[in-house]
Design a protein around this motif. Structure first.
Motif, PDB file in Angstrom:
ATOM      1  N   ASP A 290       0.839  -1.246  -0.021  1.00  0.00           N
ATOM      2  CA  ASP A 290      -0.025  -0.005  -0.105  1.00  0.00           C
ATOM      3  C   ASP A 290       0.937   1.300   0.048  1.00  0.00           C
ATOM      4  O   ASP A 290       0.375   2.399  -0.022  1.00  0.00           O
ATOM      5  N   HIS A 291       2.113   1.039   0.152  1.00  0.00           N
ATOM      6  CA  HIS A 291       3.044   2.163   0.154  1.00  0.00           C
ATOM      7  C   HIS A 291       4.212   2.124  -0.851  1.00  0.00           C
ATOM      8  O   HIS A 291       5.385   2.677  -0.403  1.00  0.00           O
ATOM      9  N   PHE A 292       3.960   1.600  -1.938  1.00  0.00           N
ATOM     10  CA  PHE A 292       5.107   1.355  -2.936  1.00  0.00           C
ATOM     11  C   PHE A 292       5.468   2.833  -3.236  1.00  0.00           C
ATOM     12  O   PHE A 292       6.626   2.896  -3.903  1.00  0.00           O
ATOM     13  N   ASP A 293       4.575   3.832  -3.378  1.00  0.00           N
ATOM     14  CA  ASP A 293       5.175   5.088  -3.751  1.00  0.00           C
ATOM     15  C   ASP A 293       6.110   5.623  -3.110  1.00  0.00           C
ATOM     16  O   ASP A 293       7.049   6.482  -3.359  1.00  0.00           O
ATOM     17  N   VAL A 294       6.082   5.206  -1.616  1.00  0.00           N
ATOM     18  CA  VAL A 294       7.313   5.634  -0.815  1.00  0.00           C
ATOM     19  C   VAL A 294       8.674   4.770  -0.972  1.00  0.00           C
ATOM     20  O   VAL A 294       9.656   5.135  -1.088  1.00  0.00           O
ATOM     21  N   LEU A 295       8.272   3.430  -0.991  1.00  0.00           N
ATOM     22  CA  LEU A 295       9.180   2.442  -0.836  1.00  0.00           C
ATOM     23  C   LEU A 295       9.983   2.361  -2.276  1.00  0.00           C
ATOM     24  O   LEU A 295      11.189   2.029  -2.306  1.00  0.00           O
ATOM     25  N   PHE A 296       9.708   2.617  -3.410  1.00  0.00           N
ATOM     26  CA  PHE A 296       9.817   2.716  -4.763  1.00  0.00           C
ATOM     27  C   PHE A 296      11.147   3.722  -4.680  1.00  0.00           C
ATOM     28  O   PHE A 296      12.233   3.235  -5.475  1.00  0.00           O
ATOM     29  N   LYS A 297      11.297   4.859  -4.166  1.00  0.00           N
ATOM     30  CA  LYS A 297      12.165   5.767  -4.204  1.00  0.00           C
ATOM     31  C   LYS A 297      13.538   5.446  -3.605  1.00  0.00           C
ATOM     32  O   LYS A 297      14.423   5.807  -3.391  1.00  0.00           O
ATOM     33  N   HIS A 298      13.354   4.138  -2.681  1.00  0.00           N
ATOM     34  CA  HIS A 298      14.497   3.801  -1.953  1.00  0.00           C
ATOM     35  C   HIS A 298      15.018   2.354  -2.410  1.00  0.00           C
ATOM     36  O   HIS A 298      16.074   1.580  -1.834  1.00  0.00           O
ATOM     37  N   VAL A 299      14.457   1.755  -3.585  1.00  0.00           N
ATOM     38  CA  VAL A 299      14.854   0.435  -4.079  1.00  0.00           C
ATOM     39  C   VAL A 299      16.108   0.669  -4.885  1.00  0.00           C
ATOM     40  O   VAL A 299      16.223   1.482  -5.594  1.00  0.00           O
ATOM     41  N   PRO A 300      17.353   0.220  -4.495  1.00  0.00           N
ATOM     42  CA  PRO A 300      18.650   0.181  -5.019  1.00  0.00           C
ATOM     43  C   PRO A 300      18.799  -0.305  -6.522  1.00  0.00           C
ATOM     44  O   PRO A 300      17.875  -0.992  -6.818  1.00  0.00           O
ATOM     45  N   PRO A 301      19.851  -0.180  -7.036  1.00  0.00           N
ATOM     46  CA  PRO A 301      19.595  -0.497  -8.683  1.00  0.00           C
ATOM     47  C   PRO A 301      19.650  -2.211  -8.760  1.00  0.00           C
ATOM     48  O   PRO A 301      19.180  -2.734  -9.824  1.00  0.00           O
ATOM     49  N   ASP A 302      20.599  -2.792  -7.805  1.00  0.00           N
ATOM     50  CA  ASP A 302      20.545  -4.053  -7.850  1.00  0.00           C
ATOM     51  C   ASP A 302      19.337  -4.931  -6.938  1.00  0.00           C
ATOM     52  O   ASP A 302      19.361  -5.980  -6.927  1.00  0.00           O
ATOM     53  N   GLY A 303      18.529  -4.136  -6.537  1.00  0.00           N
ATOM     54  CA  GLY A 303      17.403  -4.511  -6.108  1.00  0.00           C
ATOM     55  C   GLY A 303      17.293  -5.047  -4.711  1.00  0.00           C
ATOM     56  O   GLY A 303      16.205  -5.779  -4.054  1.00  0.00           O
ATOM     57  N   VAL A 304      18.504  -4.747  -3.924  1.00  0.00           N
ATOM     58  CA  VAL A 304      18.495  -5.309  -2.529  1.00  0.00           C
ATOM     59  C   VAL A 304      19.435  -4.080  -1.661  1.00  0.00           C
ATOM     60  O   VAL A 304      20.516  -3.929  -2.184  1.00  0.00           O
ATOM     61  N   GLY A 305      18.641  -3.761  -0.719  1.00  0.00           N
ATOM     62  CA  GLY A 305      19.600  -2.538   0.168  1.00  0.00           C
ATOM     63  C   GLY A 305      19.179  -2.748   1.676  1.00  0.00           C
ATOM     64  O   GLY A 305      18.385  -3.553   2.072  1.00  0.00           O
ATOM     65  N   LEU A 306      19.743  -2.048   2.291  1.00  0.00           N
ATOM     66  CA  LEU A 306      19.315  -1.749   3.793  1.00  0.00           C
ATOM     67  C   LEU A 306      18.984  -0.385   4.164  1.00  0.00           C
ATOM     68  O   LEU A 306      19.327   0.433   3.583  1.00  0.00           O
ATOM     69  N   LEU A 307      17.920  -0.195   4.853  1.00  0.00           N
ATOM     70  CA  LEU A 307      17.332   0.901   5.453  1.00  0.00           C
ATOM     71  C   LEU A 307      17.224   0.948   6.891  1.00  0.00           C
ATOM     72  O   LEU A 307      17.124   0.078   7.638  1.00  0.00           O
ATOM     73  N   LEU A 308      17.013   2.146   7.400  1.00  0.00           N
ATOM     74  CA  LEU A 308      16.968   2.377   8.743  1.00  0.00           C
ATOM     75  C   LEU A 308      15.394   2.944   8.853  1.00  0.00           C
ATOM     76  O   LEU A 308      14.750   4.026   8.131  1.00  0.00           O
ATOM     77  N   VAL A 309      14.693   2.227   9.683  1.00  0.00           N
ATOM     78  CA  VAL A 309      13.014   2.403   9.815  1.00  0.00           C
ATOM     79  C   VAL A 309      12.879   2.626  11.295  1.00  0.00           C
ATOM     80  O   VAL A 309      13.822   2.368  12.206  1.00  0.00           O
ATOM     81  N   SER A 310      11.943   3.543  11.459  1.00  0.00           N
ATOM     82  CA  SER A 310      11.491   3.824  12.997  1.00  0.00           C
ATOM     83  C   SER A 310      10.071   2.827  13.317  1.00  0.00           C
ATOM     84  O   SER A 310       9.228   2.641  12.384  1.00  0.00           O
ATOM     85  N   LEU A 311      10.011   2.406  14.534  1.00  0.00           N
ATOM     86  CA  LEU A 311       8.978   1.651  14.983  1.00  0.00           C
ATOM     87  C   LEU A 311       7.896   2.725  15.857  1.00  0.00           C
ATOM     88  O   LEU A 311       8.611   3.215  16.960  1.00  0.00           O
ATOM     89  N   HIS A 312       6.800   2.553  15.748  1.00  0.00           N
ATOM     90  CA  HIS A 312       6.125   3.341  16.527  1.00  0.00           C
ATOM     91  C   HIS A 312       4.531   2.483  16.987  1.00  0.00           C
ATOM     92  O   HIS A 312       4.029   1.624  16.286  1.00  0.00           O
ATOM     93  N   LYS A 313       4.070   2.858  18.230  1.00  0.00           N
ATOM     94  CA  LYS A 313       3.151   2.085  18.651  1.00  0.00           C
ATOM     95  C   LYS A 313       1.935   2.842  18.085  1.00  0.00           C
ATOM     96  O   LYS A 313       1.651   4.090  18.142  1.00  0.00           O
ATOM     97  N   ALA A 314       0.816   2.126  17.742  1.00  0.00           N
ATOM     98  CA  ALA A 314      -0.292   2.433  17.104  1.00  0.00           C
ATOM     99  C   ALA A 314      -1.502   1.719  17.548  1.00  0.00           C
ATOM    100  O   ALA A 314      -1.291   0.671  18.130  1.00  0.00           O
TER     101      ALA A 314
END
Length: 416
Positions: A290-314
């Motif tokens: 549902d959030h591919f529009d955000v993730l797409f900007k972070h997909v590296p050219p070779d298709g695999v990468g590492l990200l820092l994400v934040s975790l929140h209670k909802a």
């Protein structure tokens, strides 16, 4: 293995025993030892004579026995000379320590026998310049640390490899092999290396054990130089195997390294007070489609990468009005998915703690995707896997790295 009387006396002194027992029965008295040697060889000569005269085949057998005896004695004599030259000159610590060449062994108070090696504060065998660092960056990031990358050139660094083996508790002896795993090593870029400007050495306590191959040095050069240029030491674990042939050391060193794209995150940590959750088992993030529009900007050219994400209670509010808490995953402040109810239950106590102390919980996530789709796999330790020491020592901010660029300026580090 055989020790000289001087070596054996030093061992007995270190374990609180009297060396006098070594000279009991005339051992160590030159006149008596000479008489014993003459008697031994006289009896041996008589036996050989009897065997020789008994039959023609006995002559061949006797000649073989004599040859083997001379070879055994020569080998023992050469080994004893090596042991005397290597061990006999090492000073014994006054605190009941057995000396290893250049590496004193210490014993805990109240114990007669030494139990562990102490190498702290010792200068390297050969002086090596080490870039000054402000902290440590573990490139394995808690993944399965089975060493998978071969190191080359170990034959030129036998002294350092022996020191690393002894320092890790593995004995080193002639005509035997030694092996140790989980050795903490550092990867150091050497831009001033006269043979290869891309060279990356593998060091243990500032001593070179070998180098990454030319191909691996190029592959891993970008992230490793970025970390070093950011003022951090690049560390990982290694496996060391060696066989001491006497005149030379056969060795094999391998280090644990993920793919280059999984060493450093593609994005920076968010601002504010943050704490990085220790690496844990893989957790699939849900609803990331549902959030591919955000993730797409972070997909590296070779298709695999590492990200820092934040975790929140909802909170999910059900139709009957019941509120159900869950973990929401955000990337640079934007929602990119959530965790299942079962998985959220393992992390919510930790998030409640970080929110209470005013911190934002961060975690590493692996992004896998293309221009069509992307998925996130979170790596965060469960609340039951977090120690009280880790909680009380917080916050644990993510390492701050320089921005991505084509090249980084790292300090010279080569020293032959």
């Amino acid at each position: 293995m055989h020790l000289s009387l001087g070596q054996a006396a030093r061992v007995l002194e270190c374990v609180g025993q009297s060396p006098a027992k070594l000279t009991s029965g005339g051992r160590g008295v030159p006149r008596l030892e000479k008489a014993g040697t003459v008697a031994q060889w006289s009896l041996f000569g008589l036996l050989v004579l009897i065997v020789t005269l008994s039959s023609p085949a006995g002559f061949v057998l006797a000649a073989g026995i004599v040859g083997v005896m001379f070879l055994v004695r020569k080998r023992r004599r050469n080994r004893q000379v090596w042991e005397d030259s290597t061990w006999a000159g090492s000073p014994v610590s006054t605190a009941q320590g057995i000396a290893v060449p250049g590496f004193p062994m210490e014993a805990p108070a109240g114990h007669g026998a030494p139990l562990r090696l102490a190498f702290e504060g010792l200068a390297p065998i050969s002086a090596v310049t080490r870039p000054r660092s402000l902290g440590e960056y573990r490139v394995s990031l808690g993944r399965s640390e089975w060493p998978n990358v071969e190191v080359v050139g170990e034959h030129a660094y036998s002294h350092a490899i022996k020191a690393a083996l002894r320092g890790s508790g593995a004995p080193v002896a002639v005509r035997s092999d030694s092996e140790v795993e989980g050795v903490q090593v550092e990867l150091v870029a050497e831009p001033d290396n006269p043979y290869d400007v891309n060279a990356i050495s593998v060091r243990w306590r500032n001593q070179v054990l070998g180098y990454l191959s030319r191909e691996d040095a190029i592959r891993y050069g970008q992230p490793i130089r970025r970390i070093i240029a950011s003022g951090l030491a690049v560390t990982t674990t290694a496996r060391i195997w060696a066989y001491d042939a006497g005149d030379r050391l056969q060795a094999r060193v391998t280090v644990a390294l993920p793919e280059p794209g999984l060493i450093v995150p593609l994005n920076d940590a968010p601002t504010g007070v943050t704490t990085l959750v220790p690496w844990g088992s893989a957790i699939q993030v849900l609803k990331e489609e549902d959030h591919f529009d955000v993730l797409f900007k972070h997909v590296p050219p070779d298709g695999v990468g590492l990200l820092l994400v934040s975790l929140h209670k909802a909170i999910h509010t059900l139709k009957n009005g019941t509120e159900r808490p869950f973990v929401e995953v955000r990337l640079n402040g934007e929602r990119v998915g959530e965790l299942s109810n079962v998985t959220s239950a393992h992390l919510l106590p930790l998030l409640e703690h970080t929110e209470t102390v005013g911190e934002t919980a961060l975690a590493y996530a692996q992004i896998i995707g293309s221009a069509l789709a992307a998925q996130l796999v979170l790596h965060a330790a469960k609340a039951t896997e977090i120690s009280n020491d880790w909680l009380s020592a917080g916050p644990h901010p993510a390492p701050t790295l320089l921005p991505w660029t084509a090249a980084y300026d790292v300090p010279p580090a080569y020293n032959p």
